[in-house]
Each structure stands twice: as C-alpha cells, then as structure tokens.
Design a protein around this motif. Structure first.
Motif, PDB file in Angstrom:
ATOM      1  N   VAL A  71       0.836  -1.204   0.000  1.00 53.45           N
ATOM      2  CA  VAL A  71       0.000   0.000   0.000  1.00 53.45           C
ATOM      3  C   VAL A  71       0.873   1.257   0.000  1.00 53.45           C
ATOM      4  CG1 VAL A  71      -1.693   1.337   1.320  1.00 53.45           C
ATOM      5  CG2 VAL A  71      -1.986  -1.130   1.027  1.00 53.45           C
ATOM      6  N   GLY A  72       1.961   1.232   0.764  1.00 52.49           N
ATOM      7  CA  GLY A  72       2.877   2.382   0.785  1.00 52.49           C
ATOM      8  C   GLY A  72       3.438   2.681  -0.595  1.00 52.49           C
ATOM      9  N   GLY A  73       3.788   1.628  -1.327  1.00 54.26           N
ATOM     10  CA  GLY A  73       4.286   1.804  -2.693  1.00 54.26           C
ATOM     11  C   GLY A  73       3.233   2.394  -3.613  1.00 54.26           C
ATOM     12  N   LEU A  74       1.996   1.916  -3.484  1.00 53.26           N
ATOM     13  CA  LEU A  74       0.902   2.481  -4.291  1.00 53.26           C
ATOM     14  C   LEU A  74       0.716   3.967  -3.991  1.00 53.26           C
ATOM     15  CD1 LEU A  74      -1.939  -0.193  -4.206  1.00 53.26           C
ATOM     16  CD2 LEU A  74      -0.667   0.592  -6.204  1.00 53.26           C
ATOM     17  N   LEU A  75       0.734   4.309  -2.715  1.00 50.39           N
ATOM     18  CA  LEU A  75       0.552   5.706  -2.337  1.00 50.39           C
ATOM     19  C   LEU A  75       1.653   6.586  -2.902  1.00 50.39           C
ATOM     20  CD1 LEU A  75      -0.581   5.306   1.368  1.00 50.39           C
ATOM     21  CD2 LEU A  75      -1.976   6.094  -0.555  1.00 50.39           C
ATOM     22  N   GLU A  77       3.512   6.024  -5.570  1.00 51.93           N
ATOM     23  CA  GLU A  77       3.482   6.069  -7.037  1.00 51.93           C
ATOM     24  C   GLU A  77       2.215   6.704  -7.607  1.00 51.93           C
ATOM     25  OE1 GLU A  77       5.926   5.210  -9.219  1.00 51.93           O
ATOM     26  OE2 GLU A  77       7.148   5.010  -7.415  1.00 51.93           O
ATOM     27  N   LYS A  78       1.071   6.425  -6.983  1.00 48.77           N
ATOM     28  CA  LYS A  78      -0.206   6.823  -7.570  1.00 48.77           C
ATOM     29  C   LYS A  78      -0.996   7.830  -6.754  1.00 48.77           C
ATOM     30  CE  LYS A  78       0.359   3.887 -10.905  1.00 48.77           C
ATOM     31  NZ  LYS A  78       0.670   4.315 -12.249  1.00 48.77           N
ATOM     32  N   GLY A  79      -0.562   8.097  -5.525  1.00 51.36           N
ATOM     33  CA  GLY A  79      -1.287   9.047  -4.676  1.00 51.36           C
ATOM     34  C   GLY A  79      -2.416   8.379  -3.927  1.00 51.36           C
ATOM     35  N   ALA A  80      -3.102   9.173  -3.110  1.00 48.74           N
ATOM     36  CA  ALA A  80      -4.125   8.655  -2.212  1.00 48.74           C
ATOM     37  C   ALA A  80      -5.275   7.983  -2.941  1.00 48.74           C
ATOM     38  CB  ALA A  80      -4.646   9.776  -1.329  1.00 48.74           C
ATOM     39  N   ASN A  81      -5.580   8.398  -4.156  1.00 46.56           N
ATOM     40  CA  ASN A  81      -6.690   7.796  -4.891  1.00 46.56           C
ATOM     41  C   ASN A  81      -6.431   6.338  -5.260  1.00 46.56           C
ATOM     42  OD1 ASN A  81      -8.329  10.051  -4.804  1.00 46.56           O
ATOM     43  ND2 ASN A  81      -7.461  10.906  -6.675  1.00 46.56           N
TER      44      ASN A  81
END
Length: 86
Positions: A71-75, A77-81
C-alpha cells in the motif's frame, strides 16, 4: 526441525529483539510465535517476529508487513486515490 532450533537460539540471545523471516519460512515461523497481529493472522504468514521480554515473560509477536509495503508503494506512485474505494 532446523527452523525451531534457529528461533530457540535467537530468542535465547539476550541482545536479539526480533528477526525477519522470508520465503519459504513465513508460514512456518507462525508456530514459533506466541502472539500474532491481525495482519499475520489474516494472511497466515509472518515476515517479522518481535521478541518481547517483560516482567520475566517472553512473547514472540508475529507481524506481516507485506501489505503495508504494498500500500505504501501504491501511495508513493499513484497518490491517495490509488487505495480509495470508489
């Protein structure tokens, strides 16, 4: 078994506060844990074991941080959305 002997040795060392487990041992390490976090219980694996010594009691707490890292990586790379349920 080798893993059980290893954990016994690590826990017996007074200067060890925890250890990291990787594949293929993430599932097997659970049997050495006295407590599990909700994440470790939910995914049936632990990649971090904390050794806690308090008031003469020994606890080995199994954690799984894979989801946090994902989840940290997604945040990043892609932001909160990226993790919002829309």
């Amino acid at each position: 078994e080798f893993l059980d002997a290893l954990v016994t040795g690590l826990v017996g060392a007074r200067n060890v506060d925890g250890f990291i487990s990787t594949k293929p041992h993430k599932e097997a390490i659970l049997r050495s844990c006295t407590h599990l976090t909700a994440a470790a219980r939910a995914c049936g694996a632990a990649n971090v074991a904390r050794v806690l010594r308090t008031d003469g009691n020994l606890r080995i707490v199994g954690h799984n941080l894979d989801g946090d890292g994902f989840v940290g990586g997604l945040l990043r790379e892609k932001g909160a959305n990226a993790v919002r349920n829309k």
